[in-house]
Write an enzyme that holds these catalytic residues in place. Structure first.
Site, short mmCIF file in Angstrom:
data_model
loop_
_atom_site.label_atom_id
_atom_site.label_comp_id
_atom_site.label_asym_id
_atom_site.label_seq_id
_atom_site.Cartn_x
_atom_site.Cartn_y
_atom_site.Cartn_z
N ASN A 165 53.21 35.52 -30.52
CA ASN A 165 52.90 34.26 -29.85
C ASN A 165 52.26 33.26 -30.82
O ASN A 165 52.91 32.32 -31.27
CB ASN A 165 51.99 34.53 -28.65
CG ASN A 165 51.79 33.30 -27.79
OD1 ASN A 165 52.16 32.19 -28.17
ND2 ASN A 165 51.18 33.48 -26.64
N ASP A 166 51.01 33.49 -31.17
CA ASP A 166 50.30 32.52 -32.01
C ASP A 166 50.97 32.32 -33.37
O ASP A 166 50.93 31.23 -33.91
CB ASP A 166 48.85 32.97 -32.22
CG ASP A 166 48.07 32.97 -30.91
OD1 ASP A 166 48.44 32.18 -30.02
OD2 ASP A 166 47.12 33.77 -30.77
N VAL A 167 51.59 33.38 -33.92
CA VAL A 167 52.17 33.26 -35.26
C VAL A 167 53.45 32.44 -35.28
O VAL A 167 53.97 32.13 -36.35
CB VAL A 167 52.45 34.65 -35.89
CG1 VAL A 167 51.15 35.45 -36.01
CG2 VAL A 167 53.48 35.43 -35.10
N VAL A 168 53.96 32.08 -34.07
CA VAL A 168 55.14 31.19 -34.03
C VAL A 168 54.78 29.88 -33.32
O VAL A 168 55.66 29.13 -32.91
CB VAL A 168 56.34 31.85 -33.32
CG1 VAL A 168 56.86 33.02 -34.13
CG2 VAL A 168 55.98 32.31 -31.91
#
Lengths: 457, 99
Positions: free
Chosen positions: A383-386
């Site tokens: 989630n956060d890494v994209v």
């Protein structure tokens, strides 16, 4: 044995550790390097046994207990539980160093007067070892789910920790001046408390940094013990491990765009730091059948795995989907963000376990170079890494964090149970973009559905 | 400061630089085995623990030495074994994989 010969043999052991690390530079030579390093350790142990008066009863009992526990843990541990295990091992390393120095202090029997440099390194070694021990145990408990992953904070926490540290300094000075065991024991006890106090305010998402740092500390503790017993093998090995942990924590901090002080003292995720403008818009929901068609007719698919994939134990189902696609001539690669797992390189191990060849595991830069020429990106439990907000929205708490720029690919398929925000509690505008399709399902079920659907394409 | 301490500091600083040089060359794919392998290497404290078992006429020291040997051996045995187990999983692409 001759003292010089002994020192030279310890040097051979240290060289074996260095060669072992060097061979870790490539997956091809790494396993052999690990064996060389192990050989160095065996040599160091044998030299020590030949050259010292030892109590065989104590030694054999301890060695049998430790070897058994170590072997069982090593053979049984699930790859998903690797971070906890490394955390626990860091703790044992710290504990061993602190106890060795404690025993050396007792050797003096309250009568021997240690030279200044010896007593100072003893204090330092006990301090580092004890902090590493309890800090690692808290990290273990958080990762294992025995303690809540959210930061535990209370008013005046930083002042309290500073007071603990001041206490260690104070009682350290007292120990140094009087060489009594009482202040020495107090230093050890406060250090144990400080280890707990330092790690409880750190959130679960920051554990990769903490484990790497504790890894470094366990090395430092060994090196400090090496100063106490005047042994170069400990000093060299400790320095190598110390360097390794520091580099890894720096890399993790960089990958999260955070400073080390912010990780250690920021209690990130304690309060819900919502980003200013929460994006809302239409979300395009899709089905496994549609995704199967998109994948089957793609030239290149990049899979972005996140920790949700590992939680769902879906690596093997993923490999199955990839095999079907590869048989159809689709090129499948894996884009791995440094913080994709719960420790550095964790996701790579989980995928290697599922038989994904290591040449297909791409790092951040390699993936981002490939994404504009990618037909479909499959985001699984990440989630956060994209999250493009990290690149575009200067008000976002994760602004500046390097991301996998999946929105540069033609189509993005996000497999996710719901629209709920991720670990850091930040909304993700990617889900509302035109090229994005959402497949609302648990990762494992979605992949199994994809296997079935691909059969029909 | 005695010469032995100075030499130890020299060794420590130089070894740290060697460590930095080597570890920056370890690819991200191998960072987890690097950490578990580091665990194993920090088990070198076993040397100190073995020496500590030789301390006589102090029961407390014997208890410390026993726990220290056990804890260090967990690191040595567990660390090398689990690293080997993990590294055994890293494979090259198989021949029969399509082009």
């Amino acid at each position: 044995m001759n003292v010089n010969l002994e020192a030279l043999l310890y040097l051979v052991a240290a060289v074996a550790f260095i060669i072992g690390l060097k061979r870790l530079g490539s997956p091809r030579t790494a396993r052999n390097g690990n064996m060389i390093s192990g050989g160095g350790m065996a040599l160091a142990i044998v030299v020590t046994l030949i050259d010292n008066e030892v109590s065989w009863a104590v030694l054999v009992a301890g060695a049998v207990v430790g070897s058994l526990i170590g072997a069982v843990l090593a053979m049984r541990v699930k790859m998903t539980a690797m971070p906890q295990m490394v955390a626990a091992f860091n703790g044992f390393g710290g504990l061993a160093s602190a106890l060795v120095v404690g025993a050396e202090f007792l050797r003096g029997d309250g009568e021997a007067i240690f030279p200044v440099e010896v007593i100072l390194t003893m204090i330092l070694s006990v301090f580092i070892g004890a902090v590493t021990f309890t800090g690692s145990m808290i990290a273990y408990a958080k990762l294992q789910g025995l303690l809540s992953g959210s930061p535990i904070t209370y008013p005046g926490q930083k002042v309290a920790n500073a007071a603990l540290f001041a206490g260690i300094l104070g009682f350290g000075v007292w120990t140094q001046a009087t060489q009594q065991s009482l202040p020495f024991v107090i230093v050890a006890v406060i250090s144990l408390i400080l280890g707990v106090a330092m790690v409880i305010p750190i959130g679960g998402a920051d554990m990769p940094v903490v484990i790497a740092l504790l890894n470094s500390l366990s090395g430092m503790a060994a090196a400090a013990t090496g100063f106490v017993i005047d042994n170069s093998a400990l000093v060299i090995a400790g320095a190598l491990v110390g360097a390794s942990g520091i580099i890894l924590s720096a890399l993790m901090c960089e990958a999260m765009n955070r400073s080390l002080t912010n990780v250690l003292f920021g209690a990130f995720g304690a309060v819900s730091e919502q980003s200013g403008p929460t994006v809302h818009g239409d979300v395009r929901s899709t089905t496994a059948d549609d995704v199967a068609i998109a994948l089957a007719y793609a030239n290149r698919v990049v899979v972005v795995p996140g920790y949700g994939l590992a939680v769902a134990q879906a690596q093997h189902a993923l490999r199955e989907v990839a095999s079907i696609l590869e048989r159809r001539g689709v090129e499948v690669r894996y884009g791995i963000h440094p913080v994709a797992g719960r420790m550095p390189g964790h996701m790579n191990v989980l995928l290697a376990e599922a038989d994904v060849p290591y040449d297909y595991l791409l790092d951040l830069d390699q993936t981002n170079a490939m994404l504009p020429r990618t037909d479909v990106v499959l985001v699984l439990g990440a989630n956060d890494v994209v999250n493009p907000a990290a690149r575009d929205d200067s008000g976002s708490p994760i602004y500046g964090m390097p991301i996998l720029e999946v929105d540069h690919a033609r189509t993005v398929v996000v497999v996710k149970r719901s629209l709920s925000p991720g670990f850091a509690g930040i909304d993700n505008p990617l889900f509302y973009k035109d090229g994005t399709m959402m497949l609302f399902a648990d990762a494992k079920k979605a992949l199994n559905d994809l296997v079935a659907a691909l059969d029909l394409v | 400061m005695p010469a032995a301490v100075v030499i130890a500091i020299v060794v420590f600083v130089l070894a740290s630089f060697v460590g930095f040089e080597l570890i920056t060359k370890v690819p991200p794919t191998l960072h987890t085995p690097l950490m578990s392998g580091s665990n194993a290497v920090s088990g070198i404290t076993i040397v100190g623990a073995i020496v500590a078992t030789g301390i006589e006429n102090n029961t407390m020291a014997a208890v410390f030495a026993f726990v220290a040997v056990a804890a260090a051996m967990i690191n040595v045995v567990g660390g090398y074994l689990v690293t080997d187990r993990m590294l055994g999983m890293f494979r090259r692409p198989k021949r029969e994989d399509p082009k």
